[in-house]
Enzyme design. Sequence first.
Site, short mmCIF file in Angstrom:
data_model
loop_
_atom_site.label_atom_id
_atom_site.label_comp_id
_atom_site.label_asym_id
_atom_site.label_seq_id
_atom_site.Cartn_x
_atom_site.Cartn_y
_atom_site.Cartn_z
N LYS A 1 -1.88 -1.64 -3.63
CA LYS A 1 -2.91 -0.60 -3.59
C LYS A 1 -2.16 0.70 -3.82
O LYS A 1 -1.41 1.16 -2.96
CB LYS A 1 -3.63 -0.60 -2.24
CG LYS A 1 -4.64 0.54 -2.07
CD LYS A 1 -5.21 0.57 -0.65
CE LYS A 1 -6.14 1.76 -0.47
NZ LYS A 1 -6.63 1.89 0.92
N TYR B 1 0.85 -1.19 0.00
CA TYR B 1 0.00 0.00 0.00
C TYR B 1 0.88 1.24 0.00
O TYR B 1 1.60 1.51 0.96
CB TYR B 1 -0.92 -0.01 1.23
CG TYR B 1 -1.86 1.16 1.35
CD1 TYR B 1 -2.25 1.94 0.25
CD2 TYR B 1 -2.42 1.49 2.58
CE1 TYR B 1 -3.13 3.01 0.38
CE2 TYR B 1 -3.32 2.55 2.72
CZ TYR B 1 -3.66 3.30 1.62
OH TYR B 1 -4.53 4.35 1.75
#
Length: 297
Positions: free
Chosen positions: A163, A135
């Site tokens: 992400k 992320y």
Amino acid sequence: MLKNDRLITAMITPFKDNGDVDIDTAKKLAIALNKSGSDAILIGGTTGESPTLSDHEKLELFKNVKDAVGENARVIAGTTDNNNLKSIELSLEAQNLGVDGLLLTVPAYNKPTQQGLIYHFNKIADSVNIPCILYNVPGRTSLNMEAETTLKLSLHENIIGIKEASSDLSQITKIISNTSDSDFRVWSGNDDETFSIMALGGFGVVSVASNIIGNQIKTMMGSILEGNIESAANHHKELLPLFQGLFWVTNPILIKRALNISGFNVGGLRLPMVDSKEFENEFSKLISKYDIDVTKT
């Protein structure tokens, strides 16, 4: 299988009036999110107010939400911070509880080098045997994980995707172009960028807005996958004001307000997050223009 989950909802954490985590409501919300289009549920992310949760509370949420959704949806546990050893310990505990994957967030505050990020994430991924999603969110961490770093980490067998919330389409395109979709996937980290990233070959989204409009996001994504870009663009334009409105103030303030307005009572926020009457009328008018997907079970 986590690799097949295109719509991942970053679920809010419900709280009781006394400030305790509301486990029963969390279970009901997770089931409702799955019914409204979410393939997987992320617990303990930024939207879940993870910095305010104790490890014990996170583990209780991981276990109970997984028990609630069973095999109908995957549960991804946010288990990392800027402490490598603590991140490994929590990741192992989450794995033992039966979660389906982990979210590995770029550390905030201590600002490691790119090489430090590689060591940090590889060591966490080495310690577990479930899929991990990176992320990158420089707006929160003040540190961008560069495309070259992501590409090196993509070689780890347990790291299956990222992400990406850098809002740097050049960087995101480089990652998509230099990885195989079967081995490493890119999820948009911002709802208002899902259309662009998926049009570039991205796989899906880790969404805030899908706490309330999952089916509508799923419809937009389906149009992209079917090659109907005009239809997808129209869906995107319809949803864009809501995507943007949810971030008029710091997330998750307004997504929680939206759920409460819709009748799905998830309680308030934990300090230092607070709601206020800011944008009260404007936000209520905005929400009224959309059909809320998530309903009580």
